[in-house]
Design a protein around this motif. Structure first.
Motif, PDB file in Angstrom:
ATOM      1  N   ASP A 122       0.815  -1.297  -0.072  1.00 47.84           N
ATOM      2  CA  ASP A 122       0.116  -0.128  -0.106  1.00 47.84           C
ATOM      3  C   ASP A 122       1.046   1.260  -0.080  1.00 47.84           C
ATOM      4  N   VAL A 123       1.178   1.892  -1.209  1.00 50.09           N
ATOM      5  CA  VAL A 123       2.242   2.906  -1.364  1.00 50.09           C
ATOM      6  C   VAL A 123       1.767   4.218  -1.003  1.00 50.09           C
ATOM      7  N   SER A 124       2.110   4.608   0.033  1.00 43.25           N
ATOM      8  CA  SER A 124       1.973   6.056   0.399  1.00 43.25           C
ATOM      9  C   SER A 124       3.360   6.852   0.554  1.00 43.25           C
ATOM     10  N   SER A 125       3.258   8.061   1.061  1.00 41.54           N
ATOM     11  CA  SER A 125       4.751   8.828   1.197  1.00 41.54           C
ATOM     12  C   SER A 125       4.537   9.680   2.215  1.00 41.54           C
ATOM     13  N   GLY A 126       5.779  10.280   2.737  1.00 39.35           N
ATOM     14  CA  GLY A 126       5.994  11.353   3.645  1.00 39.35           C
ATOM     15  C   GLY A 126       5.617  11.143   5.045  1.00 39.35           C
ATOM     16  N   GLY A 127       5.584  11.957   5.875  1.00 37.53           N
ATOM     17  CA  GLY A 127       5.179  11.983   7.363  1.00 37.53           C
ATOM     18  C   GLY A 127       6.068  11.737   8.330  1.00 37.53           C
ATOM     19  N   LEU A 128       7.293  11.761   7.765  1.00 36.36           N
ATOM     20  CA  LEU A 128       8.277  11.384   9.011  1.00 36.36           C
ATOM     21  C   LEU A 128       8.891  12.581   9.599  1.00 36.36           C
ATOM     22  N   GLN A 129       8.868  13.951   8.926  1.00 36.51           N
ATOM     23  CA  GLN A 129       9.179  14.917   9.563  1.00 36.51           C
ATOM     24  C   GLN A 129       8.117  16.252   8.949  1.00 36.51           C
ATOM     25  N   PRO A 130       7.812  17.093   9.892  1.00 36.60           N
ATOM     26  CA  PRO A 130       6.842  18.095   9.467  1.00 36.60           C
ATOM     27  C   PRO A 130       7.375  19.294   8.382  1.00 36.60           C
ATOM     28  N   ASP A 131       8.757  19.164   8.202  1.00 36.33           N
ATOM     29  CA  ASP A 131       9.123  20.214   7.255  1.00 36.33           C
ATOM     30  C   ASP A 131       9.393  19.557   5.879  1.00 36.33           C
ATOM     31  N   ALA A 132       8.911  18.324   5.426  1.00 32.11           N
ATOM     32  CA  ALA A 132       8.939  17.705   4.021  1.00 32.11           C
ATOM     33  C   ALA A 132       8.110  18.554   3.255  1.00 32.11           C
ATOM     34  N   GLN A 133       8.622  18.943   2.192  1.00 32.51           N
ATOM     35  CA  GLN A 133       7.909  19.342   0.976  1.00 32.51           C
ATOM     36  C   GLN A 133       7.526  18.536  -0.035  1.00 32.51           C
ATOM     37  N   ILE A 134       6.037  18.121   0.198  1.00 29.06           N
ATOM     38  CA  ILE A 134       5.306  17.251  -0.787  1.00 29.06           C
ATOM     39  C   ILE A 134       4.752  17.909  -1.794  1.00 29.06           C
ATOM     40  N   PRO A 135       4.705  17.340  -3.029  1.00 32.27           N
ATOM     41  CA  PRO A 135       3.951  17.834  -4.101  1.00 32.27           C
ATOM     42  C   PRO A 135       2.643  17.461  -4.214  1.00 32.27           C
ATOM     43  N   VAL A 136       1.813  17.802  -3.412  1.00 30.69           N
ATOM     44  CA  VAL A 136       0.410  17.181  -3.303  1.00 30.69           C
ATOM     45  C   VAL A 136      -0.250  17.714  -4.579  1.00 30.69           C
ATOM     46  N   ALA A 137      -0.853  16.672  -5.267  1.00 30.27           N
ATOM     47  CA  ALA A 137      -1.839  17.063  -6.254  1.00 30.27           C
ATOM     48  C   ALA A 137      -2.434  15.592  -6.666  1.00 30.27           C
ATOM     49  N   PRO A 138      -3.607  15.608  -7.565  1.00 28.40           N
ATOM     50  CA  PRO A 138      -3.963  14.417  -7.988  1.00 28.40           C
ATOM     51  C   PRO A 138      -3.160  13.512  -8.455  1.00 28.40           C
ATOM     52  N   ASN A 139      -3.060  12.168  -8.161  1.00 28.48           N
ATOM     53  CA  ASN A 139      -2.206  11.061  -8.544  1.00 28.48           C
ATOM     54  C   ASN A 139      -0.752  11.253  -8.163  1.00 28.48           C
ATOM     55  N   TYR A 140      -0.520  12.150  -7.252  1.00 31.56           N
ATOM     56  CA  TYR A 140       1.046  12.559  -6.783  1.00 31.56           C
ATOM     57  C   TYR A 140       1.614  11.330  -6.460  1.00 31.56           C
ATOM     58  N   GLN A 141       0.946  10.318  -5.942  1.00 26.59           N
ATOM     59  CA  GLN A 141       1.658   9.310  -5.412  1.00 26.59           C
ATOM     60  C   GLN A 141       1.543   7.837  -6.517  1.00 26.59           C
ATOM     61  N   VAL A 142       0.775   7.936  -7.335  1.00 29.91           N
ATOM     62  CA  VAL A 142       0.787   6.950  -8.198  1.00 29.91           C
ATOM     63  C   VAL A 142       1.943   6.475  -8.906  1.00 29.91           C
ATOM     64  N   PRO A 143       2.890   7.222  -9.476  1.00 32.71           N
ATOM     65  CA  PRO A 143       4.099   6.923 -10.088  1.00 32.71           C
ATOM     66  C   PRO A 143       4.854   5.975  -9.198  1.00 32.71           C
ATOM     67  N   LEU A 144       4.826   6.174  -7.787  1.00 32.16           N
ATOM     68  CA  LEU A 144       5.432   5.405  -6.680  1.00 32.16           C
ATOM     69  C   LEU A 144       4.997   4.228  -6.551  1.00 32.16           C
ATOM     70  N   ALA A 145       3.544   4.013  -6.629  1.00 31.17           N
ATOM     71  CA  ALA A 145       2.922   2.676  -6.546  1.00 31.17           C
ATOM     72  C   ALA A 145       3.331   1.857  -8.068  1.00 31.17           C
ATOM     73  N   SER A 146       3.292   2.550  -9.011  1.00 35.60           N
ATOM     74  CA  SER A 146       3.934   2.059 -10.486  1.00 35.60           C
ATOM     75  C   SER A 146       5.301   1.587 -10.418  1.00 35.60           C
ATOM     76  N   HIS A 147       6.104   2.175  -9.958  1.00 34.35           N
ATOM     77  CA  HIS A 147       7.641   1.733  -9.778  1.00 34.35           C
ATOM     78  C   HIS A 147       7.677   0.662  -8.993  1.00 34.35           C
ATOM     79  N   VAL A 148       6.912   0.547  -7.780  1.00 36.79           N
ATOM     80  CA  VAL A 148       7.074  -0.528  -6.881  1.00 36.79           C
ATOM     81  C   VAL A 148       6.547  -1.786  -7.419  1.00 36.79           C
ATOM     82  N   ARG A 149       5.255  -1.699  -8.254  1.00 39.62           N
ATOM     83  CA  ARG A 149       4.604  -2.894  -8.726  1.00 39.62           C
ATOM     84  C   ARG A 149       5.661  -3.563  -9.820  1.00 39.62           C
TER      85      ARG A 149
END
Length: 357
Positions: free
Chosen positions: A263-290
């Motif tokens: 179940d591929v998510s991202s971020g959350g470790l530190q509050p100062d992370a710059q996360i590029p939130v947008a529709p489908n922003y984590q989908v490439p991560l799931a695709s890569h792992v798959r």
């Protein structure tokens, strides 16, 4: 690996999901002493009625100290089994599969609920000592956790395995380990939060060791036909932190040890992370792992439209889509998606006259 459509079934070990729509685990912070109540029944049950295939119960603590807030669900006591079993039975009666996410908050625990500001809960107000990979607080305003000892790690292995056995006793058909979003297992994985010099730190193999051992312990505690998921933050979104290449190497090992879906998510470790939130922003991560690990993945994060979800599956980017806030807004999203994709709608019998067509 085959591509799929949103309303095709998905078989994982001895479980078959009726479609590719999963309810993402979302904390409600409404439990008392870790016990599920009527809120959880209605909250989770309504999404099963609405047509989702997998209903994943929120992060459920394996020990009292593993909670995020005093209102978190728990499975550290046998008394907590039956209230959850009632929910699992209802979900199954609606044709959906009940799943549960087992978790330990680590240094992100002992907090007030989000609607109370989410601030650290001091001991005088019922707060508890925090545990982490190293003595590093989550933020400058957070308490400093205690670094887990060898005895603490042995206790964690027992706690997760025992919670998994209780999940089986409660009737859950899928178990997920929460190794994302900066909680304890993620704290061991990332070099930003794990500064240990023992067997559970240092090299990637050392930092991965706790999660691997937990997977083995939980896999042994649950039936062979029961799928095991792991939620991962595929990247910290911070220079020098946990990266996609680390996730790839870890997931190859997780598959070897009996994990069925990431179940591929991202971020959350530190509050100062710059996360590029947008529709489908984590989908490439799931695709890569798959593709890299040759295993099933779930995509999550700002998936809100039926055709968007359909395209993720049709491209082969993931095998399952996890919906969070969108299912909070609309418990009947799966039935609306059937209409949008010109699929035959299958509302529950008591609602059929109102939802025909």
């Amino acid at each position: 690996m085959t591509h799929a459509t949103l309303f095709s079934p998905l078989a994982l070990r001895g479980v078959t999901l009726r479609n590719r729509i999963a309810m993402s685990p979302m904390c409600q912070y409404t439990a008392s002493d870790g016990m599920a109540d009527d809120w959880h029944l209605v909250h989770l049950g309504s999404r099963a009625v609405g047509g989702a295939a997998l209903i994943m119960v929120e992060a459920t603590a394996v020990s009292p100290e593993g909670r995020i807030t005093p209102g978190c669900l728990g499975l550290w006591d046998d008394a907590q089994v039956e209230p959850l079993a009632r929910i699992a039975r209802f979900i199954q009666r609606q044709g959906a599969v009940p799943g549960i996410q087992l978790a330990h908050a680590g240094r992100k625990g002992s907090c007030r609920a989000s609607w109370e500001g989410g601030a650290p809960l001091p001991p005088c107000d019922g707060g508890w000592e925090l545990l982490s990979a190293s003595q590093m607080p989550f933020s400058p305003s957070s308490p400093t956790p205690r670094a887990a000892s060898t005895a603490d790690i042995a206790a964690l292995l027992r706690d997760f395995a025992n919670a998994a056995r209780r999940a089986v006793a409660a009737g859950f058909e899928i178990v997920e380990l929460h190794a994302a979003h900066g909680y304890l297992l993620h704290q061991f994985l990332s070099p930003l939060s794990n500064k240990r010099c023992d067997a559970y730190g240092g090299s990637p193999e050392g930092r991965n060791r706790l999660l691997i051992e937990l997977v083995l312990a939980v896999r042994e505690a649950i039936p062979a036909e029961m799928p095991l998921f792991v939620r991962i933050s595929a990247t910290d979104w911070i220079q020098g932190g946990w990266e996609l290449a680390d996730t790839e190497r870890l997931c190859v090992r997780l598959k070897r040890h009996g994990v069925d879906l990431i179940d591929v998510s991202s971020g959350g470790l530190q509050p100062d992370a710059q996360i590029p939130v947008a529709p489908n922003y984590q989908v490439p991560l799931a695709s890569h792992v798959r593709r890299a690990a040759d295993m099933c993945t779930g995509a999550v994060g700002l998936i809100t439209e039926a055709r968007q979800a359909q395209e993720i599956l049709a491209r082969g980017d993931a095998d399952l889509v996890f919906l969070g806030r969108e299912l909070l807004r609309n418990p009947y999203w799966p039935m609306d998606a059937q209409r949008a994709l010109n699929e035959r709608r299958t509302p529950p019998l008591p609602y059929r006259s109102a939802m025909a067509g």
